[in-house]
Scaffold this motif. Structure first.
Motif, PDB file in Angstrom:
ATOM      1  N   GLY A 216       0.818  -1.207   0.000  1.00  0.00           N
ATOM      2  CA  GLY A 216       0.000   0.000   0.000  1.00  0.00           C
ATOM      3  C   GLY A 216       0.848   1.251   0.000  1.00  0.00           C
ATOM      4  O   GLY A 216       2.079   1.186  -0.169  1.00  0.00           O
ATOM      5  N   PRO A 217       0.222   2.406   0.205  1.00  0.00           N
ATOM      6  CA  PRO A 217       0.911   3.681   0.027  1.00  0.00           C
ATOM      7  C   PRO A 217       1.937   4.033   1.106  1.00  0.00           C
ATOM      8  O   PRO A 217       2.825   4.846   0.851  1.00  0.00           O
ATOM      9  N   GLN A 218       1.831   3.401   2.275  1.00  0.00           N
ATOM     10  CA  GLN A 218       2.769   3.778   3.342  1.00  0.00           C
ATOM     11  C   GLN A 218       3.989   2.843   3.338  1.00  0.00           C
ATOM     12  O   GLN A 218       4.949   3.073   2.602  1.00  0.00           O
ATOM     13  N   MET A 219       3.948   1.780   4.159  1.00  0.00           N
ATOM     14  CA  MET A 219       5.115   0.890   4.239  1.00  0.00           C
ATOM     15  C   MET A 219       5.394   0.218   2.894  1.00  0.00           C
ATOM     16  O   MET A 219       6.555   0.064   2.502  1.00  0.00           O
ATOM     17  N   GLY A 220       4.336  -0.198   2.193  1.00  0.00           N
ATOM     18  CA  GLY A 220       4.547  -0.876   0.911  1.00  0.00           C
ATOM     19  C   GLY A 220       5.410  -0.035  -0.016  1.00  0.00           C
ATOM     20  O   GLY A 220       6.427  -0.505  -0.549  1.00  0.00           O
TER      21      GLY A 220
ATOM     22  N   ARG B 108      -5.236  -6.426  -2.753  1.00  0.00           N
ATOM     23  CA  ARG B 108      -6.545  -6.865  -3.282  1.00  0.00           C
ATOM     24  C   ARG B 108      -7.045  -5.998  -4.428  1.00  0.00           C
ATOM     25  O   ARG B 108      -7.715  -6.478  -5.331  1.00  0.00           O
ATOM     26  N   ASN B 109      -6.758  -4.705  -4.387  1.00  0.00           N
ATOM     27  CA  ASN B 109      -7.442  -3.773  -5.280  1.00  0.00           C
ATOM     28  C   ASN B 109      -6.592  -3.445  -6.522  1.00  0.00           C
ATOM     29  O   ASN B 109      -5.536  -2.817  -6.404  1.00  0.00           O
TER      30      ASN B 109
ATOM     31  N   ARG C 286      -5.794   0.414  -7.164  1.00  0.00           N
ATOM     32  CA  ARG C 286      -4.773   0.985  -6.255  1.00  0.00           C
ATOM     33  C   ARG C 286      -3.390   0.425  -6.583  1.00  0.00           C
ATOM     34  O   ARG C 286      -2.385   1.137  -6.543  1.00  0.00           O
TER      35      ARG C 286
ATOM     36  N   ALA D  45      -4.304 -10.308  -5.016  1.00  0.00           N
ATOM     37  CA  ALA D  45      -4.706 -11.419  -4.143  1.00  0.00           C
ATOM     38  C   ALA D  45      -5.147 -10.874  -2.795  1.00  0.00           C
ATOM     39  O   ALA D  45      -4.648  -9.847  -2.328  1.00  0.00           O
ATOM     40  N   ASP D  46      -6.092 -11.575  -2.195  1.00  0.00           N
ATOM     41  CA  ASP D  46      -6.467 -11.337  -0.804  1.00  0.00           C
ATOM     42  C   ASP D  46      -5.683 -12.343   0.030  1.00  0.00           C
ATOM     43  O   ASP D  46      -5.724 -13.544  -0.263  1.00  0.00           O
ATOM     44  N   VAL D  47      -4.982 -11.874   1.059  1.00  0.00           N
ATOM     45  CA  VAL D  47      -4.136 -12.803   1.838  1.00  0.00           C
ATOM     46  C   VAL D  47      -4.952 -13.880   2.544  1.00  0.00           C
ATOM     47  O   VAL D  47      -4.410 -14.908   2.955  1.00  0.00           O
TER      48      VAL D  47
ATOM     49  N   LEU E 288      -2.381  -4.257   5.853  1.00  0.00           N
ATOM     50  CA  LEU E 288      -2.945  -3.450   6.942  1.00  0.00           C
ATOM     51  C   LEU E 288      -4.218  -4.128   7.466  1.00  0.00           C
ATOM     52  O   LEU E 288      -5.155  -4.350   6.696  1.00  0.00           O
TER      53      LEU E 288
ATOM     54  N   ILE F 122       6.026  -7.472   9.284  1.00  0.00           N
ATOM     55  CA  ILE F 122       5.776  -6.298  10.140  1.00  0.00           C
ATOM     56  C   ILE F 122       4.456  -6.540  10.855  1.00  0.00           C
ATOM     57  O   ILE F 122       3.496  -7.038  10.255  1.00  0.00           O
TER      58      ILE F 122
ATOM     59  N   VAL G 279       5.962  -2.759  15.259  1.00  0.00           N
ATOM     60  CA  VAL G 279       5.809  -1.299  15.260  1.00  0.00           C
ATOM     61  C   VAL G 279       4.680  -0.929  16.232  1.00  0.00           C
ATOM     62  O   VAL G 279       3.500  -0.956  15.870  1.00  0.00           O
TER      63      VAL G 279
ATOM     64  N   VAL H 272       3.647   1.834  17.327  1.00  0.00           N
ATOM     65  CA  VAL H 272       3.233   3.246  17.206  1.00  0.00           C
ATOM     66  C   VAL H 272       2.495   3.405  15.878  1.00  0.00           C
ATOM     67  O   VAL H 272       2.558   2.530  15.014  1.00  0.00           O
TER      68      VAL H 272
ATOM     69  N   ILE I  42       1.876   4.582  12.131  1.00  0.00           N
ATOM     70  CA  ILE I  42       2.765   4.790  10.989  1.00  0.00           C
ATOM     71  C   ILE I  42       2.221   5.940  10.148  1.00  0.00           C
ATOM     72  O   ILE I  42       1.026   5.987   9.846  1.00  0.00           O
TER      73      ILE I  42
END
Ligand SMILES: NC(=O)c1ccc[n+]([C@@H]2O[C@H](COP(=O)([O-])OP(=O)(O)OC[C@H]3O[C@@H](n4cnc5c(N)ncnc54)[C@H](OP(=O)(O)O)[C@@H]3O)[C@@H](O)[C@H]2O)c1
Length: 218
Positions: free
Chosen positions: A10-14, A33-34, A37, A57-59, A87, A137, A182, A184, A186
Motif C-alpha cells: 500500500g501507500p505507506q510501508m509498501g 486486493r485492489n 490501487r 490477491a487477498d491474503v 494493513l 511487520i 511497530v 506506534v 505509521i
C-alpha cells in the motif's frame, strides 16, 4: 536481479519498502486486493525508475495468494525476499467484548494462515538457492495484547509464535526470518513511525542478517 515480493502493498510501508529495496537493485512484486490501487502504486514507482509488477490477491484466500506469488516468481524468475505487511481491517481492531468468533477467525486467517501460505509458496525456491529472507511487520499487540484491538491481539500473538519457530528452524539454512514490531502509528509525520525510516530498519534486518525481532522504539 533479485526480487522482493511485498504482500499487502500500500501507500505507506509498501511504497517505502519498494523504494528502499528498489534503490538497492531489487525488482519489486506488489501484491494486494485492489487492482486500481495497485496500478496507481505501480505507475508511481515505475516513473521513479523501479522495475515493478503487481499481482492481485487477498491474503485470506490461500489459493489466490499462492498463485500471485508463483506468478511473481514466473514473471521475475525468483522471489528472493518476501515481505508481509497487509494493513489489518477495522473488524480486527474492536474491543474484546465486541469481537465475534468470526472476526477472530478472519484475523487468524489474515495474520497466521496468510504468512504460512506465503512462506510455503516461496520457501522451496529459497531452500534450493540456499538463501533468502522472510520479513514481517506487525503492530505492538503481537507482543502485548490490547483489549481495544482484540482480533489482532489474538491473531498477531499467533503470528509472533509462528515467526519465532520459523526463525529457529531456518537459521541453520541461511534463510533470514525477521519480525519488525511497530507499536506506534505509521505515517510520514510520525517520529518513530516514519515509513522511510522503518523501511531502512527492515532493509538492515535483511542485509545484516543478525537480528530476528526488533521492537521499534526499544
Ligand atoms: N498504519 C499504522 O498506523 C500501523 C501501526 C503499527 C503497525 N502497522 C503495521 O504496518 C504494516 C503496514 O501498514 P501501512 O499502514 O504502512 O500499510 P500500507 O503498506 O500503506 O498498505 C497496506 C496494504 O495492505 C493491503 N491489504 C489489506 N488487507 C489485505 C488483504 N486481506 N489482502 C491483501 N492485501 C491487503 C491494502 O491494499 P488493498 O486494499 O488493495 O488490499 C493496503 O493498501 C502492517 O503490517 C500493519 O500491521 C501499521
Amino acid at each position: 536481479m533479485p526480487t522482493l515480493a511485498i504482500v499487502g502493498a500500500g501507500p505507506q510501508m509498501g511504497a517505502a519498502i519498494a523504494r528502499k529495496f528498489g534503490a538497492q537493485g531489487y525488482q519489486i512484486a506488489l501484491i494486494a486486493r485492489n487492482r486500481e490501487r495497485l496500478d496507481n502504486l505501480t505507475s508511481v514507482l515505475s516513473e521513479d525508475g523501479l522495475d515493478v509488477a503487481s499481482f492481485v490477491a487477498d491474503v485470506r484466500d490461500h489459493q489466490a495468494l499462492s498463485r500471485a506469488l508463483l506468478d511473481a516468481e514466473k514473471h521475475f524468475g525468483s522471489v528472493d525476499v518476501l515481505e508481509y505487511s497487509p494493513l489489518p481491517a477495522s473488524d480486527y481492531l474492536q474491543p474484546v467484548l465486541e469481537t465475534t468468533r468470526e472476526q477472530a477467525q478472519a484475523a487468524f486467517e489474515f495474520s497466521v494462515l496468510g504468512p504460512m501460505t506465503a512462506v510455503e509458496t516461496v520457501l522451496p525456491g529459497m531452500r534450493k538457492r540456499g538463501t533468502g529472507s522472510l520479513l514481517f511487520i506487525s503492530g505492538g499487540s503481537s507482543l502485548v495484547p490490547a483489549g481495544t484491538v482484540a482480533g489482532t491481539s489474538i491473531a498477531m500473538a499467533g503470528e509472533a509464535a509462528y515467526l519465532t519457530m520459523l526463525h529457529q528452524a531456518l537459521a541453520p539454512e541461511n534463510i533470514q526470518v525477521s519480525h519488525l514490531v511497530v507499536p506506534v502509528l505509521i505515517g510520514p509525520g510520525e517520529a518513530l513511525g516514519n515509513p522511510t525510516a522503518l523501511a531502512e530498519q527492515l532493509w538492515r534486518l535483511h542485509a545484516d542478517r543478525d537480528r530476528f525481532r526488533v521492537v521499534v522504539g526499544n
